[in-house]
Write an enzyme that holds these catalytic residues in place. Structure first.
Site, mmCIF file in Angstrom:
data_model
loop_
_atom_site.group_PDB
_atom_site.id
_atom_site.type_symbol
_atom_site.label_atom_id
_atom_site.label_comp_id
_atom_site.label_asym_id
_atom_site.label_seq_id
_atom_site.Cartn_x
_atom_site.Cartn_y
_atom_site.Cartn_z
ATOM 1 N N ARG A 89 2.502 -10.207 6.694
ATOM 2 C CA ARG A 89 3.222 -9.178 5.934
ATOM 3 C C ARG A 89 3.636 -8.055 6.886
ATOM 4 O O ARG A 89 2.804 -7.544 7.648
ATOM 5 C CB ARG A 89 2.317 -8.644 4.836
ATOM 6 C CG ARG A 89 3.020 -7.847 3.787
ATOM 7 C CD ARG A 89 2.058 -7.408 2.699
ATOM 8 N NE ARG A 89 1.720 -8.462 1.763
ATOM 9 C CZ ARG A 89 0.650 -8.430 0.956
ATOM 10 N NH1 ARG A 89 -0.169 -7.393 0.990
ATOM 11 N NH2 ARG A 89 0.403 -9.413 0.130
ATOM 12 N N ARG A 158 -1.893 0.850 2.357
ATOM 13 C CA ARG A 158 -0.903 -0.228 2.521
ATOM 14 C C ARG A 158 0.508 0.320 2.714
ATOM 15 O O ARG A 158 0.723 1.528 2.738
ATOM 16 C CB ARG A 158 -0.892 -1.081 1.247
ATOM 17 C CG ARG A 158 -2.199 -1.676 0.858
ATOM 18 C CD ARG A 158 -2.553 -2.731 1.856
ATOM 19 N NE ARG A 158 -3.722 -3.477 1.421
ATOM 20 C CZ ARG A 158 -3.699 -4.572 0.671
ATOM 21 N NH1 ARG A 158 -2.564 -5.032 0.204
ATOM 22 N NH2 ARG A 158 -4.801 -5.204 0.376
ATOM 23 N N LYS A 221 -8.291 -1.457 -0.973
ATOM 24 C CA LYS A 221 -6.896 -1.132 -0.665
ATOM 25 C C LYS A 221 -6.474 0.180 -1.331
ATOM 26 O O LYS A 221 -7.007 0.556 -2.382
ATOM 27 C CB LYS A 221 -5.978 -2.267 -1.118
ATOM 28 C CG LYS A 221 -6.081 -2.576 -2.593
ATOM 29 C CD LYS A 221 -5.109 -3.676 -3.051
ATOM 30 C CE LYS A 221 -5.559 -5.068 -2.746
ATOM 31 N NZ LYS A 221 -4.806 -6.119 -3.454
ATOM 32 N N LYS A 223 -2.804 2.459 -2.228
ATOM 33 C CA LYS A 223 -1.346 2.313 -2.226
ATOM 34 C C LYS A 223 -0.637 3.634 -2.523
ATOM 35 O O LYS A 223 -0.988 4.318 -3.477
ATOM 36 C CB LYS A 223 -0.939 1.264 -3.255
ATOM 37 C CG LYS A 223 -1.506 -0.119 -2.925
ATOM 38 C CD LYS A 223 -1.090 -1.180 -3.917
ATOM 39 C CE LYS A 223 -1.557 -2.551 -3.445
ATOM 40 N NZ LYS A 223 -1.182 -3.619 -4.383
ATOM 41 N N CYS A 437 5.506 -12.945 -9.224
ATOM 42 C CA CYS A 437 4.760 -12.999 -7.955
ATOM 43 C C CYS A 437 4.866 -14.390 -7.345
ATOM 44 O O CYS A 437 5.373 -15.325 -7.962
ATOM 45 C CB CYS A 437 3.302 -12.640 -8.192
ATOM 46 S SG CYS A 437 2.399 -13.985 -8.997
ATOM 47 N N CYS A 443 -0.601 -18.843 -2.730
ATOM 48 C CA CYS A 443 -1.613 -17.854 -3.091
ATOM 49 C C CYS A 443 -2.924 -18.526 -3.494
ATOM 50 O O CYS A 443 -2.960 -19.310 -4.452
ATOM 51 C CB CYS A 443 -1.120 -16.973 -4.233
ATOM 52 S SG CYS A 443 -2.393 -15.793 -4.703
ATOM 53 N N CYS A 482 -1.857 -14.792 -12.046
ATOM 54 C CA CYS A 482 -3.256 -14.518 -12.387
ATOM 55 C C CYS A 482 -3.341 -13.053 -12.821
ATOM 56 O O CYS A 482 -2.363 -12.309 -12.703
ATOM 57 C CB CYS A 482 -4.180 -14.812 -11.191
ATOM 58 S SG CYS A 482 -4.239 -13.504 -9.954
ATOM 59 N N CYS A 486 0.288 -8.849 -9.361
ATOM 60 C CA CYS A 486 1.119 -8.480 -8.208
ATOM 61 C C CYS A 486 2.574 -8.210 -8.580
ATOM 62 O O CYS A 486 3.309 -7.620 -7.792
ATOM 63 C CB CYS A 486 1.047 -9.560 -7.139
ATOM 64 S SG CYS A 486 -0.621 -9.797 -6.506
#
Ligand code: SRM
Ligand code: SF4
Length: 572
Positions: A89, A158, A221, A223, A437, A443, A482, A486
């Site tokens: 990424r 991130r 994480k 953001k 996503c 994934c 899921c 995302c």
């Protein structure tokens, strides 16, 4: 970042490491993100990185080890190791890159990334299908055009987002520059990345390698995003720390500060929930960095380091109370927030086609269905990059804007689009407002299809909309494979999250511009039930809606769903 009097407080003042989650020990022992990654890359016996700790540490370097889930069973039958490959990424604050950078990304994707690139929901590129031996060539190639992958994942701050919407051009350059400044400021300062990926020598330094993060980085994480009203394309209420730009007569005045947004839930874990960010005040432009430092320091010091499912900032806020958190942030900053200023958002989507801004420059948004760029799209965009003199902007809705085109250049860009994609503007309104996503096959957490399935489902919903005369009605729809969310599905007017192959939870009732969460209306259902529910709800919408009413608002007004009033509670 600012040096705080107590750095690494989580380590000093909290529980001993053996009482914390295993990842805390892993970070602490990693020698500032070095681990044994460099040794693992040399291992010829496996396509993977052999140490499980290194696999986790590589996330801080923007790299995920994955395997092709379509091939898992077959390879197991053949007693082969999984088909390991890596996702890389890129760090791309505000989603902005130059044509030269685009051409390099394109070259690397063709050489090492399975001839594809992905545009993510946080405005960056992902390479998929990268083999272990190609990791360094990709990262060194990016470095040639001043791109890197530092902190694109991991327990750190991130990729920093920024509105791309051309309507916001008056302040766009200033706010985008601020997003870049904040991104550069909050990334880890360890030299591990340079040593492992560029081959730099380790040099002994006098101070701490991580004056802000310390040895154990963030609990989870974190953001950050910058929104420019009237566009909420970045979904500012889904950020741990959101800055909402406020303009004044003289230019950009500052930002309303929103904290504690997050989408992630864990399946069968009712204590996890999505939460919309809470506005806590206004800061002038020159105080933004101090504010980001103060907010992150608070989460660094008080975030839960024992239970990773409870470690995001939203839980720290709900455990400690918003008033206490806001007061601590002010104490950390050394000044108090001004009252938040009024703002109006009108949409979280993109403006398609050509848009012209007051400076005379033109911007062409190109719809990319759910983010993947295949060879056909790569060819088209490479042709544009070869002649384009402005920038490219990736949008949080997984699209591309060819930005800053002059009137003279526009015919040449139009000619390339017409040659490669003659019916480029025939994409339906529903598809333009859809996000999905990645999910299968890359994934590791996917429970159901998302990107590969949503085009089929949208075709069926398009027919329902057409039957009810709603084909031109903008309705946001978001699918995730899921509950991690995302695609930010809990703020889609229609939200779908995967539970098992072919089975989804269905949600309705979110606000059109991301200001209200939706609520689950059906659990673990297949396509037939999803379409039945939508046929009924959209039919009523066509018949009973009020002028200008959005679908999410309608489902609440007529009682199809109850509103989520607290901004966070979501499980009944
Ligand atoms: Fe995500 C984990 C893909 C945006 C919440 N996400 C993952 C992983 C890395 C799976 C993993 O941990 O092994 C996925 C990699 C799949 C693949 O093959 O690429 C993945 N997330 C993505 C992307 C690529 C989806 C996309 O199709 O664009 C997005 C990359 C964004 C970027 O450029 O950085 C992506 N992920 C998001 C967002 C949206 C956002 O940030 O605006 C969210 C919801 C917001 C939030 O964080 O609350 C999100 N991803 C998660 C979570 C749940 C976190 C939580 O708090 O519970 C996970 C799982 C985890 O962290 O444990 C996750
Ligand atoms: Fe994977 Fe789930 Fe994120 Fe989709 S929502 S990319 S399935 S982690």
């Amino acid at each position: 970042m600012t040096e705080h009097t107590v750095t690494d407080r989580s380590r000093d003042l909290s529980q001993p490491l053996d009482k914390l989650s295993a990842d805390e020990r892993m970070k602490d022992e990693s020698d500032y993100l070095r681990g044994t990654i460099a040794i693992g890359l040399l291992d010829r016996i496996t396509g993977a990185v052999p140490s499980a700790d290194d696999v986790k540490l590589m996330k801080f370097h923007g790299i995920y080890q994955q395997d092709d889930r379509d091939l898992r069973d077959e390879r197991r039958r053949q007693k082969l190791e999984p088909a390991f490959q890596f996702m890389i990424r890129v760090r791309l604050p505000g989603g902005i890159c130059t044509p030269q950078q685009w051409l390099k990304l394109d070259e690397l994707a063709r050489a090492h990334g399975g001839e594809t690139l992905r545009i993510t929901t946080r405005q960056t590129f992902q390479f998929h299908w990268v083999l272990k031996d190609s990791l360094r060539p990709v990262i060194q190639g990016l470095h040639e055009t001043l791109l890197d992958t530092v902190a694109a994942c991991g327990d750190d701050s991130r990729g920093v987002m920024c509105t791309v919407d051309p309507q916001s051009s008056r302040f766009h350059a200033e706010v985008a520059a601020m997003a870049k400044q904040v991104s550069d400021h909050v990334i880890p300062k360890t030299r591990a990345y340079h040593e492992i990926w560029y081959g730099s020598e380790r040099v002994a330094g006098s101070g701490s390698e991580e004056p802000f993060y310390g040895r154990t980085y963030m609990p989870r994480k974190f953001k950050i995003g910058f929104a420019l009203p009237p566009s909420n394309d970045i979904d500012v209420y889904a950020q741990d720390l959101g800055f909402i730009a406020i303009g004044g007569e003289e230019g950009l005045a500052g930002f309303n500060v929103a904290i504690g947004g997050g989408m992630g839930r864990t399946d069968q874990a009712p204590a996890t929930y999505p939460r919309l960010a809470s506005i806590i005040g206004f800061v002038p432009v020159e105080k933004v960095i101090a504010c980001a430092d103060a907010v992150m320091a608070l989460q660094r010091d008080y975030g839960d380091r024992k239970d990773r499912q409870h470690a995001r900032f939203k839980y720290t806020i709900d455990d400690k109370g918003l008033d206490w958190i806001a007061a601590e942030i002010e104490r950390n900053m050394g000044f108090v927030f001004e009252p938040a200023r009024p703002v109006t958002f009108i949409s979280n989507g993109d403006s398609y086609g050509w848009n012209t801004t007051p400076d005379g420059r033109q911007h062409r948004t190109i719809h990319i269905e759910n983010g993947p760029l295949d060879l056909k799209l790569l060819d088209m965009l490479r042709d544009i990059a070869r002649i384009h003199q402005g920038t490219f902007r990736l949008t949080p809705n997984q699209n591309v804007v060819v930005a800053g085109v002059t009137s003279n250049q526009r015919p040449a860009i139009d000619a390339i689009l017409a040659e490669h994609w003659p019916d480029i503007d025939s994409v339906s309104v529903l598809r333009r407002n859809a996000i999905a996503c990645v999910a299968f096959p890359t994934c590791g957490l996917a429970m159901a299809e998302s990107e590969r399935y949503i085009p089929t489902l949208l075709g069926k919903i398009e027919r329902i909309l057409a039957d009810h005369g709603l084909a031109e009605e903008p309705i946001t729809i978001r699918m995730s494979g899921c509950p991690n969310g995302c695609s930010r599905p809990y703020i889609g007017e229609i939200g779908l999250t995967g539970r098992a192959p072919g089975k989804y939870n269905l949600y309705l009732g979110a606000g059109f511009h991301g200001e209200r969460l939706n609520r689950m209306v059906r659990e673990n259902v297949g396509e037939t039930v999803i379409l039945e529910v939508l046929t009924d709800a959209l039919g009523r919408f066509a018949r009973e809606r009020q002028a200008g009413e959005h679908f999410g608002d309608f489902t609440i007004r007529v009682g199809i769903v109850r509103p989520v009033t607290e901004g966070r509670f979501f499980n009944d």
